[in-house]
Design a protein around this motif. Structure first.
Motif, PDB file in Angstrom:
ATOM      1  N   ARG A  57      -2.454   6.160 112.205  1.00 30.45           N
ATOM      2  CA  ARG A  57      -1.922   7.534 112.287  1.00 30.45           C
ATOM      3  C   ARG A  57      -2.915   8.497 112.901  1.00 30.45           C
ATOM      4  N   SER A  75       0.324   0.476 110.589  1.00 33.69           N
ATOM      5  CA  SER A  75       0.319   1.589 111.555  1.00 33.69           C
ATOM      6  C   SER A  75      -1.000   2.356 111.512  1.00 33.69           C
ATOM      7  N   THR A  79      -5.599   7.839 107.596  1.00 30.55           N
ATOM      8  CA  THR A  79      -5.601   7.379 108.989  1.00 30.55           C
ATOM      9  C   THR A  79      -4.717   6.154 109.197  1.00 30.55           C
TER      10      THR A  79
END
Ligand SMILES: Cc1cc2nc3c(=O)[nH]c(=O)nc-3n(C[C@H](O)[C@H](O)[C@H](O)COP(=O)(O)OP(=O)(O)OC[C@H]3O[C@@H](n4cnc5c(N)ncnc54)[C@H](O)[C@@H]3O)c2cc1C
Length: 300
Positions: free
Chosen positions: A177, A175, A170
């Motif tokens: 995702r 970041s 994830t």
């Protein structure tokens, strides 16, 4: 503004609104022009109604939390900035396991842990972020990151709210995702470290931050992502001689070259110019193209 009746319609939704709101008041680097409108949803239901309306009318919008990783243009934002900081609160599900609304400052999560003797979030100390922003950016420091703590996320997508169970895939480097959308809340699990253990970690991380970074001055943290391999962005920028370089009221921090600091009267343009210069010089000398970590609003 080209969306006639927008203010009237948003007022009808019952949301607090501000017109021509200076964005520098809402970003930690203290730059940016005005938001044509800024809306402050106070509940998930208000957020859902607001997003539905903005989508149907195709109004440009931007979701803003702590504003500690955002650079708005000096010309401002010609749509609606949705300020998520009003969505705050923390609910204990079981000892050390909490559901936190997105606009809650990360400092409140750390303070909860300190009170209860549960830790894990202390690496965030000194970061002026919210929990939602920290999840979205997978904020990290000292080898730890937000994704390590998150079990579940509640996200507002076009079709409504979706619960997303976090898995190892994830989160990536700075970041998230998971599904696109607005993160309304996250379930965070802390570890039983005892109050003294938590306090010691807070002091250690705070001292490390104070010694290695500019502290208490307007910035957005690191300007560039660290390249995948090799030396970090700050080292590269320092080696091309840009520490202390200034443009207008912006300066490449003499303490940490990946920080650009507003000395009091910087425009976003000054910061962008310094970033462009750093990118060019690092590329020429090392062949590495630095990627901005800060969200530059108005650029893809
Ligand atoms: C002094 C200082 C030190 C810092 N140190 C660090 C550090 O050590 N490590 C680190 O990783 N970062 C650091 N940062 C950067 C920053 O604090 C993080 O990136 C943080 O995660 C941003 O959170 P925010 O709430 O301020 O988000 P914002 O800056 O408001 O938003 C950042 C991005 O996330 C999106 N977003 C925000 N909230 C949501 C939401 N609820 N749902 C969906 N999208 C959302 C925004 O649209 C935007 O694209 C630092 C910044 C400063 C000023």
């Amino acid at each position: 503004m080209r969306f006639s009746g927008l203010k009237r319609d948003l007022s009808a939704l019952g949301l607090p609104l501000r017109e021509a709101e200076p964005l520098r008041r809402h970003t930690t680097v203290r730059t940016g022009g005005e938001a044509a409108l800024m809306a402050f949803p106070r509940t998930g239901a208000e957020l859902e109604r607001l997003c539905g309306y903005l989508r149907r009318r195709e109004v440009p919008c931007f979701f803003l939390s702590g504003g500690s990783k955002v650079l708005f243009p000096d010309e401002g934002f010609p749509g609606v900035v949705v300020n998520l900081r009003t969505l705050r609160g923390l609910r204990e599900l079981s000892p050390g396991r909490v559901e936190v609304l997105c606009g809650t400052p990360v400092a409140a999560l750390i303070a909860y842990g300190l009170r209860k003797g549960y830790g894990g979030a202390e690496f965030l100390v000194g970061i002026p972020a919210t929990v939602g922003g920290a999840v979205r950016m997978n904020a990290g420091a000292f080898g730890e990151c937000m994704g390590d703590l998150v079990e579940e996320i509640l996200i507002l997508k076009e079709e409504g709210f979706v619960r997303w169970a976090a898995s190892p895939g994830t989160f990536g480097y700075r970041s998230f995702r998971g599904p696109e959308g607005v993160i309304l809340s996250a379930v965070v699990r802390l570890r039983p470290l005892g109050r003294e253990g938590v306090r010691r970690r807070i002091e250690r991380f705070l001292a490390a931050r104070r010694s290695g970074q500019p502290f208490g001055v307007p910035s957005f943290g690191c300007a560039f992502r660290n390249p995948g391999e090799g030396p970090p962005a700050g080292w590269l920028i320092e080696r091309v001689g840009l520490k202390g370089r200034s443009r207008g009221g912006a300066v490449v921090s003499p303490r940490h070259a990946n920080f650009i600091v507003n000395t009091g009267r910087a425009a976003s343009r000054d910061i962008l110019d310094l970033m462009e210069e750093a990118r060019e010089r690092v590329h020429q000398r090392f062949g590495i193209l630095l990627e901005p970590e800060v969200r530059i609003v108005g650029r893809a």
